[in-house]
Design an enzyme around this catalytic site. Structure first.
Site, mmCIF file in Angstrom:
data_model
loop_
_atom_site.group_PDB
_atom_site.id
_atom_site.type_symbol
_atom_site.label_atom_id
_atom_site.label_comp_id
_atom_site.label_asym_id
_atom_site.label_seq_id
_atom_site.Cartn_x
_atom_site.Cartn_y
_atom_site.Cartn_z
ATOM 1 N N ARG A 49 -2.366 0.585 -9.851
ATOM 2 C CA ARG A 49 -1.275 -0.338 -10.148
ATOM 3 C C ARG A 49 -1.803 -1.748 -10.406
ATOM 4 O O ARG A 49 -2.940 -2.071 -10.051
ATOM 5 C CB ARG A 49 -0.298 -0.375 -8.967
ATOM 6 C CG ARG A 49 0.160 1.006 -8.506
ATOM 7 C CD ARG A 49 0.880 0.928 -7.172
ATOM 8 N NE ARG A 49 1.200 2.260 -6.650
ATOM 9 C CZ ARG A 49 2.414 2.654 -6.286
ATOM 10 N NH1 ARG A 49 3.438 1.819 -6.367
ATOM 11 N NH2 ARG A 49 2.621 3.869 -5.815
ATOM 12 N N ARG B 261 4.522 5.754 1.910
ATOM 13 C CA ARG B 261 5.140 7.068 2.103
ATOM 14 C C ARG B 261 4.660 8.054 1.036
ATOM 15 O O ARG B 261 5.366 8.973 0.647
ATOM 16 C CB ARG B 261 6.665 6.974 2.088
ATOM 17 C CG ARG B 261 7.276 6.338 0.856
ATOM 18 C CD ARG B 261 8.782 6.488 0.905
ATOM 19 N NE ARG B 261 9.445 5.769 -0.186
ATOM 20 C CZ ARG B 261 10.725 5.875 -0.472
ATOM 21 N NH1 ARG B 261 11.499 6.697 0.246
ATOM 22 N NH2 ARG B 261 11.274 5.191 -1.455
ATOM 23 N N ASP C 169 3.751 -4.079 -8.088
ATOM 24 C CA ASP C 169 3.185 -2.827 -7.576
ATOM 25 C C ASP C 169 3.861 -1.613 -8.201
ATOM 26 O O ASP C 169 3.453 -0.474 -7.936
ATOM 27 C CB ASP C 169 3.288 -2.768 -6.051
ATOM 28 C CG ASP C 169 4.706 -2.936 -5.543
ATOM 29 O OD1 ASP C 169 5.280 -4.020 -5.769
ATOM 30 O OD2 ASP C 169 5.254 -2.003 -4.936
ATOM 31 N N GLY D 90 0.849 -1.182 0.000
ATOM 32 C CA GLY D 90 0.000 0.000 0.000
ATOM 33 C C GLY D 90 0.883 1.230 0.000
ATOM 34 O O GLY D 90 2.109 1.139 0.164
ATOM 35 N N ASP E 26 8.240 5.546 -10.006
ATOM 36 C CA ASP E 26 8.919 5.045 -8.801
ATOM 37 C C ASP E 26 10.367 4.678 -9.102
ATOM 38 O O ASP E 26 10.771 3.519 -9.055
ATOM 39 C CB ASP E 26 8.172 3.853 -8.199
ATOM 40 C CG ASP E 26 8.475 3.716 -6.701
ATOM 41 O OD1 ASP E 26 9.040 4.675 -6.136
ATOM 42 O OD2 ASP E 26 8.153 2.677 -6.120
ATOM 43 N N LYS F 96 5.556 11.267 -2.883
ATOM 44 C CA LYS F 96 6.547 10.337 -2.355
ATOM 45 C C LYS F 96 7.309 11.087 -1.269
ATOM 46 O O LYS F 96 7.888 12.147 -1.519
ATOM 47 C CB LYS F 96 7.491 9.885 -3.469
ATOM 48 C CG LYS F 96 8.428 8.737 -3.101
ATOM 49 C CD LYS F 96 9.188 8.294 -4.349
ATOM 50 C CE LYS F 96 10.091 7.105 -4.076
ATOM 51 N NZ LYS F 96 10.818 6.684 -5.298
#
Length: 475
Positions: free
Chosen positions: A180, A87, A251, A84, A261, A107
């Site tokens: 995602r 951050r 993910d 999940g 990411d 993020k």
């Protein structure tokens, strides 16, 4: 006309209300003025910008509370149901000039219910690396999330992979979807079939409206087919750029096929299929040459979730899109980076690439330099001869590459007039390059080298002028 952020239609089943951390200071380090203009936020003052993207004051008419998304995922092949947004969160949904739906996600914005033992923070170096990677990839035509804002937040963080304590930051990224593969995996794991159907319909309605159908058995495979194609194109674009994502967990794939990411990413110094980005990837699961295989594997995990509400056979057929799309996209993007037109025959295009890659592997020719030197093919022959690696092109081993390269027609040779092509070498983000940018920031808070590289990346974007593939979403 959008009356409320669409995510609110399903958020009670897929997200949790979150709250941003309070930071001791907020120093604006990066502001994406080009994309701010495209989403109508370019008129914000610096103080207003910080209020929205450090204190997370809601944008007018948008989400009043951030949402931490729920998801599961395979991490290095092992299923993890304890994931999940740990951050980060979804801060807002907005529209660009074309009316396409976009998400602003964070993020380093603090702890959520999914933080587990984490502090919910992002190191400043991590934020800088993400800005650099995404800006570079976008400039080179890769479909990627956009770094929207980076603000230093004044905390001292303890990290095992950086000298501690290290500085902190909060990043905001702009993407076409926060949903995602792991979002689907979670509801399938919990056997929430009604919610799975809701999620599929939501994704079709807002991101792939041409797949909408009253029959889930028709809509789900059509949606999977579109996601498969977008993912294949993304991975092919990585490969053409010599980019290694480093953490291809399920993910870290979203439904619109965008890179995001950026953690332990690297760019290849030269052609090496075994090059691994993450020091903790000791088995090389996500090494450069395995990225296409891993992309398909992630899609297979997504398809498995759809089997709860759909027959397996049409899903399997949808996955067949991957290989063909990947091969076409690989050839297409390599030729775009060379400033060349396709021959019109995929086999001819791929044969050239195999000859090129073999030569690059044998000679260890710098990946980015080769594409830079031969932009527009034989139109750049004089530039290539004067290159820092010009002696490699004079060797007998290069002759087959040159012969095949010469058979391609250059595309828009007027681009060679840009001053970027007068440089001896392209802008690069190899490991040593990034460390050299970070050193003056860490030692004396000197950001000049960072901003210079961003300027160089922007020059590369303008010089390459690769049309950016636009996502489809409901206006």
């Amino acid at each position: 006309m959008q009356t409320k952020p669409p995510i609110l239609e399903i958020s009670e089943a897929f997200a949790d209300v979150s709250k941003a951390a309070t930071f001791s200071k907020s120093v604006l380090r990066f502001r994406n003025t080009r994309w701010a203009r495209q989403v109508g936020l370019d008129r914000l003052s610096d103080d207003e910008w910080i209020a929205h993207f450090a204190a997370f004051t809601p944008l007018e008419g948008n989400l009043q509370q951030p949402l931490a998304m729920r998801y599961h995922g395979h991490q290095f092949g092992v299923y993890n149901p304890e994931l999940g947004d740990g951050r980060g969160f979804l801060f807002a949904q907005i529209r660009d000039e074309a009316g396409r739906l976009l998400d602003l996600g964070t993020k380093g914005s603090g702890q959520t219910r999914w933080s587990r033992q984490g502090d919910g923070r992002l190191t400043l170096k991590g934020g800088v690396r993400e800005v650099l990677a995404a800006q570079y990839l976008e400039a080179h035509g890769v479909k990627t999330s956009k770094p929207f804002s980076l603000i230093e937040t004044g905390e001292d963080l303890q990290r095992n992979d950086e000298p501690s304590p290290t500085r902190s930051s909060v990043l905001v990224r702009l993407s076409h979807s926060h949903i995602r593969f792991g979002t689907f995996q979670r509801v399938a794991y919990l056997d929430e079939r009604e919610n799975l159907a809701r999620l599929i319909r939501h994704c079709a309605e807002y991101y792939y409206p041409d797949t909408l159908d009253d029959d889930l058995g028709v809509m789900a495979p059509a949606l999977l087919d579109r996601i498969t194609a977008q993912t294949a194109r993304m991975v092919a674009q990585w490969m053409a750029c010599g980019f290694v994502h480093g953490v291809m967990n399920t993910d870290n794939f979203n439904i619109t096929g965008e890179s995001f990411d950026y953690g332990p990413w690297r760019f290849l110094p030269w052609s090496d299929p075994n090059f691994t980005a993450a020091y903790f990837d000791q088995q090389g699961l996500y090494r450069f040459g395995r990225q296409p295989t891993q992309g398909l594997w992630a899609l297979q995990q997504l398809a498995a979730t759809f089997t709860l509400i759909c027959d397996a056979e049409p899903l399997s057929e949808a996955l067949q899109t991957y290989e063909s799309t990947y091969q076409h996209a690989l050839a297409d993007h390599n030729l775009k980076l060379f400033g060349l037109k396709s021959s019109g025959d995929l086999k001819t295009d791929l044969t050239f690439l195999q000859t090129l890659y073999n030569w690059m592997s044998e000679t260890k020719a710098p990946w980015a330099q080769v594409f830079f030197d031969w932009f527009c093919g034989r139109q750049s022959e004089a530039r290539a001869k004067a290159s820092p690696i010009g002696e490699l092109y004079a060797g007998e081993a290069f002759a087959p590459v040159f012969d095949q390269l010469s058979g391609f027609e250059p595309d828009r040779t007027d681009r060679l007039a840009h001053a970027y092509w007068q440089r001896r070498s392209p802008v690069t983000l190899l490991y040593d390059d990034v460390e050299a940018l970070w050193a003056p920031i860490a030692e004396s808070d000197d950001w000049s080298a960072f901003h210079q590289v961003l300027d160089d990346i922007e020059d590369a974007r303008l010089a390459l002028d690769i049309p950016f593939e636009k996502a489809v979403s409901k206006a």
